[in-house]
Design a protein around this motif. Structure first.
Motif, PDB file in Angstrom:
ATOM      1  N   MET A   1       0.812  -1.212   0.000  1.00  0.00           N
ATOM      2  CA  MET A   1       0.000   0.000   0.000  1.00  0.00           C
ATOM      3  C   MET A   1       0.846   1.263   0.000  1.00  0.00           C
ATOM      4  O   MET A   1       0.434   2.295  -0.475  1.00  0.00           O
ATOM      5  CB  MET A   1      -0.919   0.009   1.230  1.00  0.00           C
ATOM      6  CG  MET A   1      -2.039  -1.035   1.187  1.00  0.00           C
ATOM      7  SD  MET A   1      -3.061  -1.029   2.673  1.00  0.00           S
ATOM      8  CE  MET A   1      -3.819   0.600   2.550  1.00  0.00           C
ATOM      9  N   GLU A  21      -2.103  -0.935   7.282  1.00  0.00           N
ATOM     10  CA  GLU A  21      -1.670  -1.899   6.272  1.00  0.00           C
ATOM     11  C   GLU A  21      -1.876  -3.336   6.734  1.00  0.00           C
ATOM     12  O   GLU A  21      -1.954  -4.251   5.908  1.00  0.00           O
ATOM     13  CB  GLU A  21      -0.201  -1.679   5.913  1.00  0.00           C
ATOM     14  CG  GLU A  21       0.047  -0.481   5.017  1.00  0.00           C
ATOM     15  CD  GLU A  21       1.421  -0.529   4.362  1.00  0.00           C
ATOM     16  OE1 GLU A  21       2.237  -1.386   4.771  1.00  0.00           O
ATOM     17  OE2 GLU A  21       1.672   0.289   3.451  1.00  0.00           O
ATOM     18  N   TYR A  24      -4.890  -4.949   5.141  1.00  0.00           N
ATOM     19  CA  TYR A  24      -4.615  -5.308   3.747  1.00  0.00           C
ATOM     20  C   TYR A  24      -3.726  -6.547   3.679  1.00  0.00           C
ATOM     21  O   TYR A  24      -3.998  -7.478   2.894  1.00  0.00           O
ATOM     22  CB  TYR A  24      -3.943  -4.134   3.037  1.00  0.00           C
ATOM     23  CG  TYR A  24      -3.419  -4.476   1.665  1.00  0.00           C
ATOM     24  CD1 TYR A  24      -4.265  -4.499   0.558  1.00  0.00           C
ATOM     25  CD2 TYR A  24      -2.068  -4.779   1.475  1.00  0.00           C
ATOM     26  CE1 TYR A  24      -3.779  -4.815  -0.700  1.00  0.00           C
ATOM     27  CE2 TYR A  24      -1.574  -5.097   0.223  1.00  0.00           C
ATOM     28  CZ  TYR A  24      -2.433  -5.113  -0.866  1.00  0.00           C
ATOM     29  OH  TYR A  24      -1.947  -5.439  -2.110  1.00  0.00           O
ATOM     30  N   ASN A  25      -2.679  -6.583   4.506  1.00  0.00           N
ATOM     31  CA  ASN A  25      -1.757  -7.714   4.497  1.00  0.00           C
ATOM     32  C   ASN A  25      -2.457  -9.010   4.889  1.00  0.00           C
ATOM     33  O   ASN A  25      -2.186 -10.072   4.314  1.00  0.00           O
ATOM     34  CB  ASN A  25      -0.590  -7.452   5.455  1.00  0.00           C
ATOM     35  CG  ASN A  25       0.299  -6.328   4.972  1.00  0.00           C
ATOM     36  OD1 ASN A  25       0.371  -6.036   3.779  1.00  0.00           O
ATOM     37  ND2 ASN A  25       0.984  -5.671   5.905  1.00  0.00           N
ATOM     38  N   PHE A  27      -5.738  -9.885   4.566  1.00  0.00           N
ATOM     39  CA  PHE A  27      -6.618 -10.387   3.514  1.00  0.00           C
ATOM     40  C   PHE A  27      -5.830 -10.811   2.273  1.00  0.00           C
ATOM     41  O   PHE A  27      -6.204 -11.776   1.592  1.00  0.00           O
ATOM     42  CB  PHE A  27      -7.670  -9.332   3.149  1.00  0.00           C
ATOM     43  CG  PHE A  27      -8.723  -9.170   4.210  1.00  0.00           C
ATOM     44  CD1 PHE A  27      -9.689 -10.149   4.399  1.00  0.00           C
ATOM     45  CD2 PHE A  27      -8.736  -8.052   5.027  1.00  0.00           C
ATOM     46  CE1 PHE A  27     -10.666 -10.007   5.379  1.00  0.00           C
ATOM     47  CE2 PHE A  27      -9.702  -7.908   6.011  1.00  0.00           C
ATOM     48  CZ  PHE A  27     -10.668  -8.888   6.187  1.00  0.00           C
ATOM     49  N   TYR A  28      -4.723 -10.104   2.003  1.00  0.00           N
ATOM     50  CA  TYR A  28      -3.902 -10.489   0.854  1.00  0.00           C
ATOM     51  C   TYR A  28      -3.280 -11.865   1.080  1.00  0.00           C
ATOM     52  O   TYR A  28      -3.245 -12.703   0.170  1.00  0.00           O
ATOM     53  CB  TYR A  28      -2.804  -9.455   0.624  1.00  0.00           C
ATOM     54  CG  TYR A  28      -2.041  -9.659  -0.663  1.00  0.00           C
ATOM     55  CD1 TYR A  28      -2.515  -9.130  -1.862  1.00  0.00           C
ATOM     56  CD2 TYR A  28      -0.862 -10.400  -0.692  1.00  0.00           C
ATOM     57  CE1 TYR A  28      -1.826  -9.325  -3.057  1.00  0.00           C
ATOM     58  CE2 TYR A  28      -0.162 -10.607  -1.870  1.00  0.00           C
ATOM     59  CZ  TYR A  28      -0.656 -10.060  -3.047  1.00  0.00           C
ATOM     60  OH  TYR A  28       0.022 -10.270  -4.220  1.00  0.00           O
ATOM     61  N   ALA A  29      -2.800 -12.112   2.299  1.00  0.00           N
ATOM     62  CA  ALA A  29      -2.205 -13.412   2.621  1.00  0.00           C
ATOM     63  C   ALA A  29      -3.245 -14.523   2.555  1.00  0.00           C
ATOM     64  O   ALA A  29      -2.970 -15.627   2.070  1.00  0.00           O
ATOM     65  CB  ALA A  29      -1.566 -13.367   4.005  1.00  0.00           C
ATOM     66  N   LEU A  31      -5.947 -14.571   0.729  1.00  0.00           N
ATOM     67  CA  LEU A  31      -6.398 -14.766  -0.641  1.00  0.00           C
ATOM     68  C   LEU A  31      -5.303 -15.301  -1.567  1.00  0.00           C
ATOM     69  O   LEU A  31      -5.596 -15.725  -2.688  1.00  0.00           O
ATOM     70  CB  LEU A  31      -6.943 -13.445  -1.204  1.00  0.00           C
ATOM     71  CG  LEU A  31      -8.216 -12.908  -0.531  1.00  0.00           C
ATOM     72  CD1 LEU A  31      -8.577 -11.537  -1.084  1.00  0.00           C
ATOM     73  CD2 LEU A  31      -9.372 -13.882  -0.715  1.00  0.00           C
ATOM     74  N   HIS A  32      -4.054 -15.271  -1.103  1.00  0.00           N
ATOM     75  CA  HIS A  32      -2.930 -15.763  -1.912  1.00  0.00           C
ATOM     76  C   HIS A  32      -2.084 -16.738  -1.086  1.00  0.00           C
ATOM     77  O   HIS A  32      -0.889 -16.496  -0.841  1.00  0.00           O
ATOM     78  CB  HIS A  32      -2.061 -14.601  -2.406  1.00  0.00           C
ATOM     79  CG  HIS A  32      -2.791 -13.609  -3.260  1.00  0.00           C
ATOM     80  ND1 HIS A  32      -3.563 -12.603  -2.719  1.00  0.00           N
ATOM     81  CD2 HIS A  32      -2.886 -13.485  -4.624  1.00  0.00           C
ATOM     82  CE1 HIS A  32      -4.083 -11.887  -3.702  1.00  0.00           C
ATOM     83  NE2 HIS A  32      -3.701 -12.400  -4.861  1.00  0.00           N
ATOM     84  N   GLU A  67       5.331  -6.898  10.098  1.00  0.00           N
ATOM     85  CA  GLU A  67       4.020  -7.011   9.453  1.00  0.00           C
ATOM     86  C   GLU A  67       3.128  -8.017  10.165  1.00  0.00           C
ATOM     87  O   GLU A  67       1.936  -7.766  10.378  1.00  0.00           O
ATOM     88  CB  GLU A  67       4.197  -7.418   7.989  1.00  0.00           C
ATOM     89  CG  GLU A  67       4.817  -6.356   7.105  1.00  0.00           C
ATOM     90  CD  GLU A  67       6.337  -6.344   7.158  1.00  0.00           C
ATOM     91  OE1 GLU A  67       6.952  -5.563   6.410  1.00  0.00           O
ATOM     92  OE2 GLU A  67       6.906  -7.129   7.951  1.00  0.00           O
TER      93      GLU A  67
END
Length: 315
Positions: A1, A21, A24-25, A27-29, A31-32, A67
């Motif tokens: 971000m 952040e 975001y981190n 949900f990104y983790a 989803l991936h 993070e």
């Protein structure tokens, strides 16, 4: 971000940038998962592709990263805010976390019986029958030198200490060095408990995790990851990454799975951290709801001795 780069000039900006952040981190983790879990099917095996090795390096890096800390903090803050609005939700969190501590502790407490039985077998086989090797198992026998089985008893002891620590805490079985606690009011006790969980239990658990995480992985893979390595540096090392699980014992024929002790250290730290949160929530709820809520939803094992029951109740 990019918020950390934009706001990171001051301590306050750095903190809130990481906190924002974190969502975001997270949900990104989620989803991936392939970016950091692709190595799981190749555990202690050959990792044929560089992408798989990089996924393992990402897992190692983020497992003790800033993070990850802020992701855990964000989850804690969200759950706490919801709990402050709806106290019954917070009681539910307490019940779940204490149930985890009790369930794990009650299961691994059987290691004490297993340790005693194995010690008896070792004594009989070594002193009475004078054998040098013991085989155990059903169908497929697992054979090791007597010294291997004798040294393995340390692992059972470590399992009891690490995996039953929060169970003992929930049951009130820890030795308390009490100077003022028993002489103060219910409200003061709960405030002391809240402060203790936030200022002592949680920071101690975090520091132990930061030390234990890389201590574990340095005995599982090479090149050895370091806490000072950046993600880019670890990804560069990933090209030469391979499993190198520690199998060296203290004696030639002794127990050779000492990496399991490092795994226990991580599990111990996670349990303590979860219990610190549960203890903070319980202390807060008992503070605002009064003495009648003390021990609410607490699943304690009956001791069977009236004197011991009284001592446990006092502590």
């Amino acid at each position: 971000m990019g918020l950390v780069d934009a706001w990171g000039g001051t301590a306050v900006g750095w903190f809130f940038a990481h906190l924002i952040e974190a969502f975001y981190n997270l949900f990104y983790a989620l989803l991936h998962p392939d970016l950091w879990l692709a190595w799981l099917p190749y555990t202690n095996g050959n990792m044929p592709e560089v992408e798989i090795k990089e996924a393992l390096m990402r897992f190692i890096y983020y497992g003790a990263s800033v993070e990850f800390f802020f992701v855990v903090l964000a989850i804690f803050l969200v759950v706490t805010v919801i709990g402050l609005i709806k106290n019954q939700f917070m009681w539910g969190c307490v019940w779940v976390l204490e149930s985890i501590a009790n369930g794990v502790g009650r299961f691994f407490a059987w290691a004490g019986l297993l340790m005693v039985l194995q010690q008896i077998v070792i004594i009989f086989m070594q002193r009475v029958f004078a054998v040098s090797e013991i085989s155990m198992g059903f169908g497929v026998a697992f054979s090791k030198d007597v010294s291997w089985w004798a040294e393995e008893l340390k692992f059972y002891n470590a399992m009891i200490v690490c995996m039953c620590v929060t169970y003992t805490f929930v049951q009130g079985g820890h030795v308390r060095v009490d100077l003022i606690y028993s002489a103060v009011s219910h409200r003061t006790k709960r405030i002391i408990d809240m402060i203790g969980s936030l200022l002592f239990m949680i920071p101690a658990a975090i520091l132990t995790w930061l030390y234990g995480w890389f201590f574990l992985w340095r005995h599982l893979v090479v090149p050895n990851p370091s806490a000072s390595d950046t993600l880019d540096r670890l990804l560069t090392k990933a090209r030469a990454l391979r499993w190198n699980v520690e199998t060296i014992g203290f004696s030639p024929n002794g127990f050779n799975a000492y990496f399991l002790f490092k795994v226990l250290l991580i599990a111990f730290t996670a349990l303590v951290l979860l219990q610190a949160v549960a203890f903070f929530y319980r202390s807060y709820l008992e503070l605002i709801e009064g003495e009648e809520s003390e021990g609410k939803y607490l699943d304690k094992d009956p001791i069977g001795d009236p004197t011991a029951e009284l001592v446990a109740k006092i502590h």
